[in-house]
Each structure stands twice: as structure tokens, then as C-alpha cells.
Motif scaffolding. Structure first.
Motif, PDB file in Angstrom:
ATOM      1  N   LYS A 199       0.840  -1.198   0.000  1.00  0.00           N
ATOM      2  CA  LYS A 199       0.000   0.000   0.000  1.00  0.00           C
ATOM      3  C   LYS A 199       0.879   1.253   0.000  1.00  0.00           C
ATOM      4  O   LYS A 199       0.629   2.195  -0.748  1.00  0.00           O
ATOM      5  CB  LYS A 199      -0.886  -0.016   1.250  1.00  0.00           C
ATOM      6  N   ASP A 200       1.941   1.226   0.803  1.00  0.00           N
ATOM      7  CA  ASP A 200       2.886   2.344   0.793  1.00  0.00           C
ATOM      8  C   ASP A 200       3.520   2.480  -0.592  1.00  0.00           C
ATOM      9  O   ASP A 200       3.680   3.583  -1.099  1.00  0.00           O
ATOM     10  CB  ASP A 200       3.986   2.119   1.845  1.00  0.00           C
ATOM     11  N   VAL A 201       3.850   1.366  -1.187  1.00  0.00           N
ATOM     12  CA  VAL A 201       4.488   1.406  -2.506  1.00  0.00           C
ATOM     13  C   VAL A 201       3.527   1.983  -3.541  1.00  0.00           C
ATOM     14  O   VAL A 201       3.934   2.741  -4.436  1.00  0.00           O
ATOM     15  CB  VAL A 201       4.975  -0.006  -2.921  1.00  0.00           C
ATOM     16  N   ARG A 202       2.245   1.627  -3.423  1.00  0.00           N
ATOM     17  CA  ARG A 202       1.273   2.174  -4.385  1.00  0.00           C
ATOM     18  C   ARG A 202       1.040   3.665  -4.165  1.00  0.00           C
ATOM     19  O   ARG A 202       0.764   4.406  -5.099  1.00  0.00           O
ATOM     20  CB  ARG A 202      -0.069   1.434  -4.252  1.00  0.00           C
ATOM     21  N   PRO A 249       5.935   7.547  -4.145  1.00  0.00           N
ATOM     22  CA  PRO A 249       6.977   7.195  -5.128  1.00  0.00           C
ATOM     23  C   PRO A 249       8.038   6.318  -4.467  1.00  0.00           C
ATOM     24  O   PRO A 249       8.428   6.569  -3.318  1.00  0.00           O
ATOM     25  CB  PRO A 249       7.566   8.543  -5.527  1.00  0.00           C
ATOM     26  N   ILE A 250       8.489   5.324  -5.184  1.00  0.00           N
ATOM     27  CA  ILE A 250       9.473   4.410  -4.616  1.00  0.00           C
ATOM     28  C   ILE A 250      10.761   5.161  -4.264  1.00  0.00           C
ATOM     29  O   ILE A 250      11.455   4.812  -3.311  1.00  0.00           O
ATOM     30  CB  ILE A 250       9.742   3.221  -5.579  1.00  0.00           C
ATOM     31  N   THR A 251      11.061   6.188  -5.033  1.00  0.00           N
ATOM     32  CA  THR A 251      12.267   6.974  -4.718  1.00  0.00           C
ATOM     33  C   THR A 251      12.152   7.595  -3.327  1.00  0.00           C
ATOM     34  O   THR A 251      13.129   7.661  -2.582  1.00  0.00           O
ATOM     35  CB  THR A 251      12.475   8.077  -5.775  1.00  0.00           C
ATOM     36  N   ASP A 296       5.904  -3.821  -9.818  1.00  0.00           N
ATOM     37  CA  ASP A 296       6.309  -4.097 -11.196  1.00  0.00           C
ATOM     38  C   ASP A 296       7.817  -3.886 -11.322  1.00  0.00           C
ATOM     39  O   ASP A 296       8.436  -3.233 -10.470  1.00  0.00           O
ATOM     40  CB  ASP A 296       5.512  -3.247 -12.184  1.00  0.00           C
ATOM     41  N   PRO A 297       8.433  -4.425 -12.348  1.00  0.00           N
ATOM     42  CA  PRO A 297       9.899  -4.379 -12.453  1.00  0.00           C
ATOM     43  C   PRO A 297      10.471  -2.961 -12.562  1.00  0.00           C
ATOM     44  O   PRO A 297      11.568  -2.702 -12.066  1.00  0.00           O
ATOM     45  CB  PRO A 297      10.197  -5.181 -13.729  1.00  0.00           C
ATOM     46  N   ASP A 298       9.738  -2.042 -13.189  1.00  0.00           N
ATOM     47  CA  ASP A 298      10.259  -0.678 -13.278  1.00  0.00           C
ATOM     48  C   ASP A 298      10.415  -0.060 -11.897  1.00  0.00           C
ATOM     49  O   ASP A 298      11.391   0.642 -11.624  1.00  0.00           O
ATOM     50  CB  ASP A 298       9.319   0.199 -14.134  1.00  0.00           C
ATOM     51  N   ALA A 339      13.956   1.573  -7.529  1.00  0.00           N
ATOM     52  CA  ALA A 339      14.363   1.481  -6.128  1.00  0.00           C
ATOM     53  C   ALA A 339      15.862   1.240  -6.025  1.00  0.00           C
ATOM     54  O   ALA A 339      16.580   1.926  -5.282  1.00  0.00           O
ATOM     55  CB  ALA A 339      13.596   0.345  -5.436  1.00  0.00           C
ATOM     56  N   ILE A 340      16.328   0.297  -6.795  1.00  0.00           N
ATOM     57  CA  ILE A 340      17.746  -0.057  -6.701  1.00  0.00           C
ATOM     58  C   ILE A 340      18.623   1.055  -7.262  1.00  0.00           C
ATOM     59  O   ILE A 340      19.661   1.404  -6.687  1.00  0.00           O
ATOM     60  CB  ILE A 340      18.003  -1.401  -7.416  1.00  0.00           C
TER      61      ILE A 340
END
Lengths: 313, 313, 313, 313, 313, 313
Positions: free
Chosen positions: E213-216, E219-221, E264-266, E271-272
Motif C-alpha cells: 500500500k505504501d508502494v502504491r 513514489p518508490i524513490t 512491477d519491475p520498473d 528502487a535499486i
């Protein structure tokens, strides 16, 4: 259970023909004091395997395959629907300690042997590493053990290089003093499937070795009868260890170590049928079926047939 | 290489048993002047195939399958661990010129024949189109060639309709003058697998044809010995061309042109074992395995066994 | 069709060798009054199957497999390229009424029988439930029917428990008065594949039963000749019903009810070749191939070969 | 055709709903002078592919997938059942001469362009090597060609290393003078999917390159409109070249060169829908689907949808 | 190596384009004193997994997938062909002692860390049980470790029920004193994928937990930057632990514990890429890919892309 | 059960973590008078499907997939381990009478509705033909029914062409007077997935239709809330009918009628979560999953998640 007219429990077969008994219906969960014609115990362990193996799924696959068979043996004109297969269930394995797994197999095999629930017991592997544990348990329960091993491989590897893998069960039995070499008879050993060193070990330890050439050249009943004749006066009980990779890859596509040049299922079946006529033959294991590699459970179906045939004798 | 205690190079097998030599370990990359017991060369070409074929992956699959075998032949009580298989590697194919590919096969086969690195050479196809090139190379190196072809098909199609496909290798050899019809012996030709016109062509050109009916009715050793007897006085060298689809589909599921009614692997193996005893039998190809269609490399495993058996004679 | 130089209709084979006739080219769509050597009719019905079955895809798969065969029988040195297989097409099944499907099969089989388009007709199932309908149609067209059934199963189940399933076709024929038990000969019946009750039913109704033990012990030609000899004086026409699960699972991986211990394809082929020599053998069905379970159409390829062999006699 | 009540031709769908038109029913085999709304031509060639490819099966798979779609576009409330797709069939490829194959594609594409059978033509590959031939044919028929290429790869490899592979089509067009670099617009080019040298070649030759970063950051309609705006004044006709590997591997599992980080099908569809509104956009190809690698024809289904969408504009 | 014109070593790619560097070519086997841009080490261990897992095949699959990528990052206009990936090879695992395996991973990870061969090291699992060993090794080499874990699961299970399984790595690190709870940040934790007890354990031990939910919602950044900001002042080095099952099942079909509702992979890639910009981020593992369950190496291809992206920063 | 130390019943999971409850453990076989939070009933029927379907295996697959989930919803910080899923089991289907099957579904659905065992009931198909029977049962138990149908297809086909197939459930409900058109709201209807005639039928009968374009352009919560608002004043109970093919093929590979352009699972999940907040939403079905076509039960896993989410509200 509910009493609705057209509802059946989840997981049960859709269709029931009133005159047909599926072989799987012979399975009876063990309760204290129960007696049956044969007993089965699952030993779903494959982490000791040298190569990646899902043989831990085989007990389920073999039980499932029993749904593909009825109880009527038309060639013998015998219905086994009144026979009982005591199902002890499966040994719960430890996820990260293989030593503990082997110990549990030993303990469970011993406990079930002591129940005397049935005159003949079949252990469903799992990989071949389980056999050290089960034979040790049988020895402590029934006395000196002789083994007729149907296998493409000696399974006499040294244990220093990898511990108690599926390549070592008979070596460990001999080295730990549970089995004399001359009480071990191997049938179906195949070309380019073993190191010379282990063949030498077999010979040095008095193991009797019949290769596939012997199987091609002599009737399998002869080989089995020779083996029984050789073991009978020396041992208290005889254990059949059936590694399904003794079969040719065309018949047993679900073994981890498949290859050409093996036995056909009729020969294997005849071997077992011959052996179980002997009163000292009281235990059998069926090992090295990986249902994740199999085609439509073909290899497990053969195993199921071997199980059923032990009810006819 | 690093010298860390528990690290192994990427791609190497996880587990090493100190007493076991895998057959794949017999492979020795060729260096100038090297000598071995047999030599192999990969011809990973399948674009000439009439139907879609991944036979170009077979040399890798066969080498990979050698990891499933040890070096000990228990039936002959012979360890081949001291034998050497010179591995010449694979011919690099041109992606878009099949003519150039065939030319490269010819050239490479000739160059390796000239090294005299081993008394027996095995070319791993690829599809059957490669055989025109390799036989031509052998002829230029060793003299008149006789061929024993184990195959479900004549492979004598006309070239006008499709050029040098995998249906044409022996036709091209005959038409280009590299092979006399009477120096070609075909074994295992199957019903409904060839046009009548090509059977007629075979007969008109003096090709000897043994059908599967012959294989069922006469021992394979007889057929091979007749063939050798027939070729011996007429040719300088004998070439075995083994199209794996000579086998029944149940045994060789990985051939592009599978079908029922074929040979079993023991018969094929016996054919080759009989043939290689003859001193003029110096070259063999194994073609028409498509590992992308195969089941668990079963067909490549049989090929590996055929390779290993050539080290016993 | 267009007249462009290098364009072919969608769906046609890429490559055409001018001298090769594919067996599929013998298929000729039926038009009124057409005559051929044999006729085929697809009965793509598998919803009556007790277990999930895609046998409805088999007529397409068998026709497709005919592309893998040529017209030349090298063992008999006979080219069948001038023969005609009248293709009546497939019966259009009703999606939700199995009764209607069976009725349509009956009606279509009768209509095509009345065309007398060919002396021998093959119905391509579908599951075995179709046979009640086709035999009834044949009986009304040609008179008293005798059946030689090649099958692992009796297919004599009671219909109360599930209606006209694929386990009941011969029971329904007997109960509905279209077939006398003594006119039914079953060959290849297998262990643990039938309920005792249905074996008893067979015996009580005068059905002749040959088990796999009989098949292993006597030449298949003997069994077939006995069957023909027994039926000849009593019936007007003989119907071969070929359930492909009479074959061992290693050869026929595409049957819904696979299992070990079955016939090999050469024996099955020999059985049919022997039978069709008898002038009263005029109809055959081939049932119980599920192409969605098959491996590379192996089972359908065997069916195709059986079809082609009926053109040689 | 027969006139039996319940029989349908072999190969036709079992069930027909009288109100439903399948998109595949729009396919009309071309006859001289025929006119339609769009036309399709199969170019089943994948032997030039650098990696093993079964893209030659794609024209059949795409046509087959049209059976999974009806003719009703609910979002546009438009029924395309009155539209016609002229099906020219497939180009017959030469089994062993790729040069000849490319020549045949050129010739066939030119011949069908000259028929003016439809205002929009779709060529179904095959691999991307076909595009050199088709664009050359279009240029000779319609004048200067501009190309909008949707692709993960530049396809601008040098031809010295492998000849006219599927990595070279646009390089060959530029080098042979059929295409100016500035008339080529590439969209969807992906990280780690191309050599730097070929990106440099693109830039040096004036090719416009939009990477996946551009696709993520700008609406696809903008990119396409920019492309059209750029090409419109300079060219006579615009050709869309759709390499399905522009899609992410999760959506297009059937492309030989799958990978993460690609476009989703809605974006690709929107790109094409935007482009075809421009009157100069008259030809499209769809390439690089290998049905033997695909999952349930998912990638071919997307291709079918792209085809159908060209009927709405 | 031989010097024949058209022969290449067995196992090498058929085709070489002179301008294209495959990412796999960046792999350089480690030799003493070698230095590179990043280093990789395979930890092919999956026997500790709770469910059957072939994650031991992942290091090979990821290396193999590097052949599907070139060295050119078009979005950054950067060619990494001059970068070096030091390949330390794989840790040789013990077949039957998981304790010994974990010890070897610890030892190998420590030895390679001490070489300082590269500023960034990636350990390729294997299952997640390996992380306890690698983090312990990093801690002893580089000081206090902070972990950013991308995962659907907490992996904080108790060890009493199964020992050091793949469900326990972070619990063991905390309990053995190698990691403080507040130095662990988990991102991507999913619904119905963990026991409440382990979520409670996380909270009680100060672990930071970001759910899907946090990820959705953020922003992952942002999440990564928060994590870095939180860890930076407290730890000496930051370790990224990437369990590929953080991805949705549609993108990562090859993880043993697949499920819907994942990343999703993007997003994972972003993130990485954000994390590695921080100078303390020096080690990463990629775990829980089972190539035997994967589709066309899709999951390994994503892993390869993650590896390559670490060369851009 | 036996009391051996390390033996578990056959078929049970190998490993048990004492703190983890698997979602499958919430399943409680119904007994008279039992009450639970939700109830499930399997309707394993797929023979009415127009295309070949194994949707009859879905109830088992969905239950099996519940073993892949725990009971902890981390996003809501709610543990559902104290909730009960009453499992009524599966309806036993008749093998050859589809009419009887539909009647049994109606009867069973009515009987279980009358138990009032749970406030929310989920019927697990099977194909979509089951919905006519279940809705009719609900109507007779709970009064006027409104339906929110999530589906790519209208399922409003005429019944004359094929009877009660999986394309007709809502047509039959309307024509038989069990449902008013204006009480039916369809969401997710897709391009080229329906005949225009059936869209016309929907409009003429007052059915509300939201296409995928609507789904792309408006939040799914809006669409559901509009639907609830529209139905609330008119009906007594609201039924959710979830055809899993409303999802895109990349997410739901196991639906018989897959295609591109569908919904993603998060949207579907949000739709259901929004709907079940309304007190009149009391019944749901999940249909059209064919586990024999699925990849690693992905589609069934999504179904399991939908089931679990109904326990949170």
C-alpha cells in the motif's frame, strides 16, 4: 458432513459408479491396533539427493495414482476389494536438518514395524537415502536383513564427499554394521551408471551383482529365485529395495536419473511378484520418483501397480 | 582461478565424488598434435531442414548428456576413464547462407580428418544435410567411402524442389559422384516415410535397402555383417550415418520426424557395436535430434551412449 | 485463388516435393455419389467422458498426423497414392445436449453408411460413448453386427449411475437389443482397470474376453482369427472398435486413461491387419485419444498409421 | 460438400452462433480484381534469424487467433462485419536459399501492391529480415517511403558478419539506397538491447530515435504525431514496422528476443490507431512472433487485435 | 584451442557481431588481485527452503541471461563495455549438511569481501536463507550493517519450527546480534503473505515496514530515500536484499512464492537505482528465483537487468 | 489417527510454523447449524462451455491456492485467523445430463442459502452457465436480485443455437423472468468479444453496460458506486458475478477465453472491495478459471485473494 442431496465433500471424485471400487479406497488410515493386508508409509525426503529432486512429492503421487486403478485383477480373476492397505501417513520431515530427517525415518519405520499392523510393509520414498534408516529399523525389529535391490546404480558411494546422500544407502548400512555385503543382491546395474571404484567395493564386500546384461540373458524369475535361495538360509527377513530408475527412461520418465538401457515394467513386476511369494520377504521400498519431472504420473502409476500386486499372492 | 576454499568456477557441477569420473570429463579440447581414442566435432546446422528444426542445439545437448554417464562399463567390466575424446568444438555456421554452412562443414571435416587425431571420428549434427559435406571430406582424405545408413528415410530426394535439404544428402553424394549407389546400405527404412520415387531411385542406383520388416525378422548383427561384408572389398573406409529417427517415437521423442514402427535403442546400439569392430569403420555421424522437442534430453542421452560405446571395442 | 508466382493459400504446407504424396492428400471431401477405398467420419464428442477429456480434438489431430506420412508402404512395396479416402467431415455436436449428440452420431453414421461410398468406413472419435450410436446405425444398414473390441476396459458399466458415458457403450448396445453378448469379443482387457461386476456381466452375457495375459501368451493373429471364426457364421458384418488405451502408456501417452501393462503398437497394428482381411470386417472406430494430453501427437500418429494400413489388403 | 444434416467440413468450428461473426470470417481469399478494406499477406520466413526462431509459424497463428475475436467494437459502437480482409495467402519460401526467399518476398509484395486490392496492407512475418524486401517493393510501387518502426532494437547491424539477418533490415534499406536515414523513425528502443555502434550509426544517418524513456515520459500519441508531422512533407507513403518485441516480456512472451522494460499493448495499440489516421500510412508489418515459444497464442492475439483495429478509422 | 578457420569452442555462441558486446562478456573470472567495477558470487543453495525450490539453479540462469543483453544503455547514452564484472564463481555446497552450506557461504562471502575486488558486490542466490551468512560476513568486514529489504515477506519466522529456513534470515541476524531491528527496512510487504506474529515481531524490534500500500501510494524513490536517510547516520554499510517475489506474479513467474498484488519491475529497478547512488550501499543480494519454474528465464532476465543497472551510477 | 511422533496424515503440508495460519485453515466443512463469516460452495461444471474447458477443476484449485496465503492483512493490520469460511463442498455433477447438472446447482444453492450459515456466500465455478441456476436460487430465497457482472462478455447469447451454454446465463435469467434487464449492470465489456446483436439486446432490455473504455477513464470505485446506487432502491439483494476473463490475459492466463485489453487484478479487487461494503451485496460467484490451462495457478491465486478480501469489511 452436510446432508444436502447433491453435494459431496471438497476433494472427492465427481463421479461414483456403485459397482466400482477404486484401489485408493483400500487405503485405511492407521489407528491403534488396526490390522491390514499390507501397510504403507510415506518418507517424503529428497533433500539428500545429489541432483535436484522432487521425490518428496512421490508418496502423494503414488496414492493419487491408486485412483486410476480398480481392485479387480482380471488375469488372476481375483478381486482385492476386501483387502486393506493400512496407511500410516507420511513422516514429517525437518526442513533444514537432514540428519534429523533420517533419524525420524528410522524412528517411524521402527514404530510402525512394531505395530505388526500388516505382514508386508511398503515404504514410499523419497530418494534412496531413506533406505539406510528403514533397513536399520527393520533389522532392530525383525533380525538380520537381506536385501534384494533393483536398481541401475550400486548406491555404494563413499560418504566423505557428501554425507548420507541418495548415492550411499547401502554403503552406510555395510559400514555401520547393519548389513553384510553378502546379504545384498543388486539386480539391474547398468553400464556407465556407476564408478568402477564402487563396483570394486561391491565385489570386495561380497555383494552379488546382476547387470542388465544378466537381466537380458536370464529370466528375471531365475535371478530372483537365485537371490532368495542365497539369502534364505542366512537372514531373518528380506527387504526389497526398488529404485524405479532400474526401468528404462521410456517407461519411467519421472526418475531423476533416467537413461536408456533399463528394464521394462513387466520384468520389474514379475521380479517383485516372484519375490513376495517367499515368506521372508516382508518389506519393500519404492524410491526415486520425482513427480515434478514425470509425464502424467506414468512412473507413479507403475509404482501403484507394484503396490497392488503385493496384495495378490 | 581463485584459491578460495569452497568456491568453484561458474557452470561446474555442484558436487564432485572423488571416485567418479563423468563421461563428460573425457572430453579434451583439441590442441595441435593432440591424439585421442575418438574425436568429436559438432555441426550445429538445421536451417536446411524441410520442417522447423532445432537440431542445431544437439551438439551441446549430447555433450551435456555425457554428464549423466560415468566411465565404467559394467557389462564389459571395462573402465574407459583413461580414454580421451578429442573435442574439436563446433563449426561456426553462417546465419543466412546455407551454401556457406555446407562449405564450412566440408572444410572443417577435412581439416580435422587430416589431423589424424583419433582413429574414429564422430560428427554430431545438426540435420542430415550435413552428411554430404562430411562424406565428401572423408572421401578426399581416406579414399572411396562406403556408407551404412541407419534411418527411417532414404534421404534421396531430388534437389530441384528445395536445394540441399535434410532430405537429400545421399542423392547429392551420388549425383555429385562422391558415392556409388552400391556403396550405400540403408537399414531401418520405414513404411509411409518415403516417396515411392525415391525407393525406385535407390533400387535403380544399386543402393541396398533393409526395411524395418528386415530388422524385425533378422538379427541386426546379421544385417550389419552382411553390409560390412558387402562393402569391405569395394571401399577404403566405411562411414556410419545414424539418423536417430530410425528409432521408434517412444524411445526418441526428440527427433523432428518421429513416428511409430521404429527400432529400439538396444538394436541400434548393437548395430553400431557390431559395425565398429570392422577396421574400415572410421567415421560416424549422429543427426536429427532436436533438443527443443525432446523430453528430458532422452534422445541425446541415447546419442551419448552410442558415443561412449565406440570407446569399447 | 491468385496466380502470383510464389504465393500459396494460407494453411498449406510450405514445401512441396514433386515426387512425394503426403497421406493427407488422399483425403477427398465427400460429394454426392463419390466413391473411395475407405471413408472416414469424425465424431468429435468427449463431453460424455467420466473424466475430463479433449478427445473431441482427435479427428483434427489424426487428419493432421496424416501429413507426417507418405503413401508408400515399403514393406509391401505398394504405393497407395492412387487410393482415395472419402472424408465425410465431422459431425457437428450440440454444446449442451449429450442425448442430441448421440442421436446426431447415429443419424450421420446411418446416412453415410447408406451412401456406400466405400467398402470400409472408419469413425474417428471422440470418446468411446460414440460406439453405441455408430453400431446401431451399422446394424440398421448392414444387419446383425459382431464386434471385436481392442480395449483395456470392458466398457460395460451400468447406466444408472451416469447415463451414456464413455464407460457404457457395449452395455447399452446389449441392453437396448442391438448386440448379443456372444457377438462381442474383447481383447486386451487389463488388470485393475475394471470392476469385477462388469467382468461378471461380460461372462454372464456370453461376451468373449481376452486379457493382456492372453495377448502376451498367444500370437495376436491367433486371437483375431479365433474371433473372426467365432463371429463369421453368426453375424452379417463385423465392427472393429479400437480404444487406443489398449496400448501401453509408454506408446500412447495421449489417452485419457493411460496405464502400464498394455499392448505395443506393432501388436495392435497386426491385429487390425489380420482382421481386415476378412470380408465381413467393414467398419472400424478409433477412440479415446486426447490430443491436449498427447506428446507431439504420438498417439494420433499411431491412429493415422492404423488408418493407412486399412488401405493395404 | 455433402448435404447431411449434422455434418460439417473437417477443420471448421464445432459451434456456430447465428448472430456472431468471428473476425476470421472477414478473411477473403484473394481472386483477381477483388477489393477489400485491408489486405494481408503472410511472409513465413525465420531462417535468417540470428537466434533459433519459429516466426515462420506466425501468419497461421495470427489467422487462427482471429477466431478468438468477433467483429464488434463496443468502445466505438462499430460493427466491422461488413468489412473485408483480402487474404493473399502466404509466400512459399525456399527451404535452403535465404536470398531466394527475400527475392520472393520482394516480388510477391510488389505484385500484391500492384493489385490495389485494398487501401491498407499488412504483411505478417516472419522475422524482421522480411522488411527490406517489402519496403523495397512498396517504394517501387508507391514512391518514397518513410518508416515508423516500433521496436526494442535498431535493427541496423552490419551485414558483413552474417548477411541479411533479422538484425539488419533497416541498414540494408539505407545502404542499398531505398531509404534515407531521416525517413526512419524508431520508437521504443530499449536499454542493453543494441550495440552502441548501431546507435551511433542511427544518429549519423539522421534516424530519429525514441527510447523507452521517451515512451514513459511522453504520450505515445505525441510521439506518433511528431513522427507523422516529420515524415509527411518528405515522403510519398508511410510504412509501419511493428516488431512485437517492443512489448514487455510479460505481455508478449512469444517473441524470440523477450525482455523486461518494454511497452504495454494498450500503448502499442494507441500508437497504431493514431498513425493509421494519416492518409499516407498505407502499409504495416507485424514481425517477430514465434508461436512455438508463445503461451496460449497471447502474442498472436495481440497481433490480431492490431489487425482488427486498422479496420476502424 | 585449435586454429581451424570455422570452428569455435563448444558452448560458445554461434554468431558473433563484431560491434556488439554481450553483457555476459563483462564477466571476468576472478584471479588474485583482480579489480573490477562490481563483483558477483553465486550462492546456489535452496535446500533450506520451506517449499520445494530449484533456486540453486539461479546463478547459472542469471549469468546465462546476461547473454540476452548488450552493454549499451541507450537511455543514459552510456556504454558499459569497458566495465568489468568480477565473477568469483559459485560456492560449492555440501549435499547433506545445510549448516555446512551456510558456513561456507559465510566464509566465502567474507573472503571475497576481503579481496576488495570491487566497490559493489552482488550475491546471487539461492534462497533467502543465504542472507544471514552474507550479512554476517559483511558485518565482520565492513562494520555495522543496515539492510534495505525488498520483499513480499518479513522473513522473520521463528527458527524452532524448522531451523535456518528461507523464512528466517533476518530473525536469525537479529537474534544472533548481527543486526539491530532498527537497521532493517522492509519494502513491499504484502497482504496475506505473513503471519501477524511476525509483523508484531518486526514492530517490537523496531523494524521499519513499508507495505505494498505504501508502494502504491508513495513514489518508490521517496521510500528508498527515507530508508537511506534513516540508516546513513547509524550504520557503516548498507546491504540491499532483493527477494524477487516482491514482484507481482505476472512479472516474476519464476519465484517459488508467487502471488498477485506485487511490484512491477520498473519500480523495483528504480528502487535499486536510487539506492546505489548512496556511497554506503555496497552489497546486494538477489534471491528466490527458481529457473525450473520460470517461463523463458523471464525472472532471471529481470535479475540480469538489475545487475547491469548497478554499473550505471 | 496414529500417535507416532513424527508422522502426519497423508496429504497434509510437510511443514507447520506454529505462528502461521494458512488461509486454507479457515475452511470449515459445513455441519448442520454451523455459522461462519462467509460460505463457499463449489459448482464444478464446465461441460456446457462452448469451447473445451476444464473449469470444473477450479473449486479444487482455488481451495489449494488458499494454502499460499496467510490470514494476516498487513495493509489493514487485520488478522482474519478467527474468521470462519464455511465450506459446503462441491455439487456432484451428472456426467451426461447438463440439464440435471443445472438443476442440481439450483437446488444446492437454494438449500445452502436457506441454511443462513453465513452473511456472504461465494459460489466457485465452473463456467458461467452456473449463474442462471444460482441467481434463480437466490431470488427464491432472498427476493428481487440485482447483478453486478464483471466480465469481458455480455453472456447474453440466444439459447436456440446451443442451449444453456456458458454464453447465455443472463439471457436465460431475463427470458425466464428471474431478472429484469435494468437490474443487470455489466462492467468491463471488451472490444471484439461480443456480437453486436447481443449488445443491442442488452441496450433494448435496459442493461447497463460499462466497457473497458469506461474502466480506463473512470475510477472503478465510481462505476461500482453508481451501480450500487442504481440497484439499491430497486432490488432486495445484489449478486456479484465475477468472470475472471474480465482480467487481461497477462494476469489471468488460466481463463478459457483470454485476450488482451482487460482489467488488472488491483482494479478488480478494488471493485469487489467497494461493492461488498454495501449491505445488500450478499452473494458472489467466481467463474471461468481453467486450471489445466493456467500457469502455476496464477488465476486461482487471484481468485483466492478475492475470497479472502471479502472477510475484510
Amino acid at each position: 458432513m452436510s446432508s444436502f442431496q447433491h453435494i459431496k465433500p471438497a476433494g472427492k471424485a465427481q463421479f461414483k459408479d456403485r459397482y466400482t471400487t477404486k484401489a485408493a479406497e483400500l487405503l485405511t488410515t492407521y489407528t491403534d491396533g488396526a490390522k491390514g493386508d499390507i501397510a504403507i508409509l510415506g518418507a517424503p525426503l529428497s533433500k539428500p539427493s545429489i541432483s535436484h529432486s522432487g521425490a518428496s512429492f512421490a508418496p502423494d503421487a503414488i496414492r493419487r495414482s491408486l485412483n486410476s486403478f480398480t481392485t479387480y485383477n482380471i488375469e488372476e480373476e481375483t478381486d482385492i476389494s476386501s483387502k486393506t492397505i493400512i496407511d500410516f501417513g507420511d513422516i514429517a520431515m525437518h526442513p533444514t536438518s537432514i540428519e534429523e530427517c533420517h533419524q525420524r525415518i528410522y524412528q517411524a519405520a521402527k514404530e510402525i514395524a512394531q505395530t505388526e499392523a500388516a505382514p508386508f510393509t511398503i515404504i514410499l520414498g523419497g530418494d534412496h537415502s531413506i533406505t539406510t534408516s528403514t533397513v536399520k529399523a527393520i533389522k532392530e525389529t525383525k533380525g538380520t536383513v537381506g536385501i534384494i535391490q533393483l536398481d541401475a546404480h550400486h548406491d555404494l558411494r563413499n560418504t566423505e564427499d557428501g554425507g548420507p546422500t541418495n548415492g550411499t544407502p547401502f554403503r552406510r548400512l555395510i559400514e555401520e554394521g547393519h548389513l553384510k555385503g553378502e546379504h545384498l543382491i543388486q539386480i539391474g546395474i547398468r553400464n556407465y551408471a556407476n564408478a568402477k571404484a564402487y563396483h570394486d567395493y561391491a565385489i570386495e564386500n561380497g555383494v552379488t551383482v546382476y547387470t542388465m546384461k544378466d537381466v537380458r540373458q536370464r529370466p528375471i524369475t531365475d535371478l530372483i529365485e537365485s537371490a532368495l535361495h542365497q539369502l534364505d538360509p542366512k537372514v531373518d527377513t528380506i527387504y526389497l529395495s526398488v529404485d524405479m530408475d532400474v526401468l528404462d527412461q521410456a517407461y519411467a520418465p519421472g526418475c531423476p536419473a533416467i537413461g536408456p538401457g533399463g528394464m521394462d515394467p513387466d520384468t520389474l513386476s514379475e521380479a517383485i511378484q516372484t519375490a513376495i511369494l517367499h515368506h521372508k520377504v516382508q518389506t519393500m521400498d519404492i524410491v526415486e520418483i520425482d513427480p515434478t519431472l514425470d509425464i502424467r504420473d506414468m512412473t507413479s502409476r507403475i509404482a501403484s501397480l507394484l503396490v497392488l500386486n503385493t496384495l495378490i499372492n
